[in-house]
Design a protein around this motif. Structure first.
Motif, PDB file in Angstrom:
ATOM      1  N   ALA A 214      -0.863  -7.034 -10.554  1.00 33.52           N
ATOM      2  CA  ALA A 214      -0.064  -8.378 -10.204  1.00 33.52           C
ATOM      3  C   ALA A 214       1.092  -8.291 -10.604  1.00 33.52           C
ATOM      4  O   ALA A 214       1.910  -9.072  -9.688  1.00 33.52           O
TER       5      ALA A 214
ATOM      6  N   ARG B 268       2.897  -6.871  -7.535  1.00 36.35           N
ATOM      7  CA  ARG B 268       2.905  -8.090  -6.274  1.00 36.35           C
ATOM      8  C   ARG B 268       3.954  -9.067  -6.607  1.00 36.35           C
ATOM      9  O   ARG B 268       4.618  -9.450  -5.762  1.00 36.35           O
TER      10      ARG B 268
ATOM     11  N   ALA C 132      -0.002 -12.830  -8.032  1.00 36.30           N
ATOM     12  CA  ALA C 132       1.336 -11.807  -8.387  1.00 36.30           C
ATOM     13  C   ALA C 132       2.066 -12.532  -9.450  1.00 36.30           C
ATOM     14  O   ALA C 132       2.252 -13.894  -9.554  1.00 36.30           O
TER      15      ALA C 132
END
Ligand code: NAP
Length: 224
Positions: A117, A120, A70
């Motif tokens: 990513a 997230r 993340a």
């Protein structure tokens, strides 16, 4: 631990971004093209990924490297200046391809690869543009191929903001200042430490309302 991925972190602005975020305790993943750049990143405790930004395999490599992450920040920084023309000298095929592929094509491929990513992490996507790419603020023509490439990069960043903003990713195009690096030269206005400290401060306070903006390193807006 917050996490940043920087494309083009071997030297100059990208390496200083890696250095300052590491010093601040962040997890840093920096990309470099050669052993010297990879070693320099390892020396400051950053993770590294060998990446030629224009390689057709680069987006998949970046997506794979960030598949379990993340990201708080994705920073697409790699760039080249190209020919230092004073006027309207026509670019060669080779110069046009090299500058446009690095400054426009690569970010259009690599930034979307970072989007999962970044989504997230509800993160921020930054590209290193230049005030030289501003059409509204333009008063000179030196380096017109570079100017055209950064104007095109700004267009792509705006499109990214329209798609990625609703996914919670705040997108920004930065002018880093005229910075004393290999590209900026020793006669440039500001040291790389000041440019990066300013962009870090600006990113830290960047709000969702600023998605899709073109900002100077100190956070002040630049007209497109
Ligand atoms: N310096 C300034 O005054 C200034 C002003 C406005 C905007 N900018 C922008 O800021 C960014 C960084 O500039 P800088 O001053 O730090 O320049 P720099 O010192 O010349 O560094 C350029 C960085 O980009 C990387 N790079 C270039 N082409 C690449 C490619 N095809 N694949 C992967 N990496 C590549 C270089 O990697 P290698 O070490 O492998 O070559 C290096 O890490 C650029 O986008 C530039 O246009 C700079």
């Amino acid at each position: 631990m917050p996490c940043i991925l920087i494309v083009g972190a071997s030297r100059g602005i990208g390496f200083e971004l890696a250095t300052q975020y590491r010093a601040d305790g962040w997890e840093v993943i920096g990309t470099a093209r050669d052993d010297a750049g990879l070693a320099r990143l390892a020396g400051i405790g950053a993770q590294s990924l060998r990446l030629e930004a224009t390689d057709p395999a680069a987006p998949a490599a970046l997506a794979q490297r960030t598949a379990a992450l993340a990201l708080d920040i994705g920073f697409v920084n790699a760039g080249v200046y190209g020919p230092r023309t004073p006027g309207l000298e026509p670019p060669s095929d080779e110069d046009f391809a090299a500058v446009m592929r690095t400054n426009v094509m690569a970010p259009m491929r690599l930034a979307p690869a970072l989007a999962p990513a970044l989504a997230r992490g509800k993160g921020k996507l930054a590209v290193t543009s230049s005030r030289m790419g501003s059409i509204a603020a333009r008063t000179a023509v030196a380096g017109w191929l570079y100017r055209a490439s950064k104007a095109a990069l700004n267009s792509a960043l705006k499109d990214m903001s329209l798609v990625l903003g609703p996914q919670g990713i705040t997108c920004v195009s930065f002018h880093p200042g005229w910075v004393r690096t290999d590209m900026g030269g020793s006669g440039a206005d500001i040291p790389v430490t000041e440019s990066v400290a300013g962009m870090r401060r600006t990113l830290a306070t960047l709000s969702a309302a600023q998605n899709g903006s073109f900002l100077n390193y100190d956070g002040s807006p630049i007209p497109w």
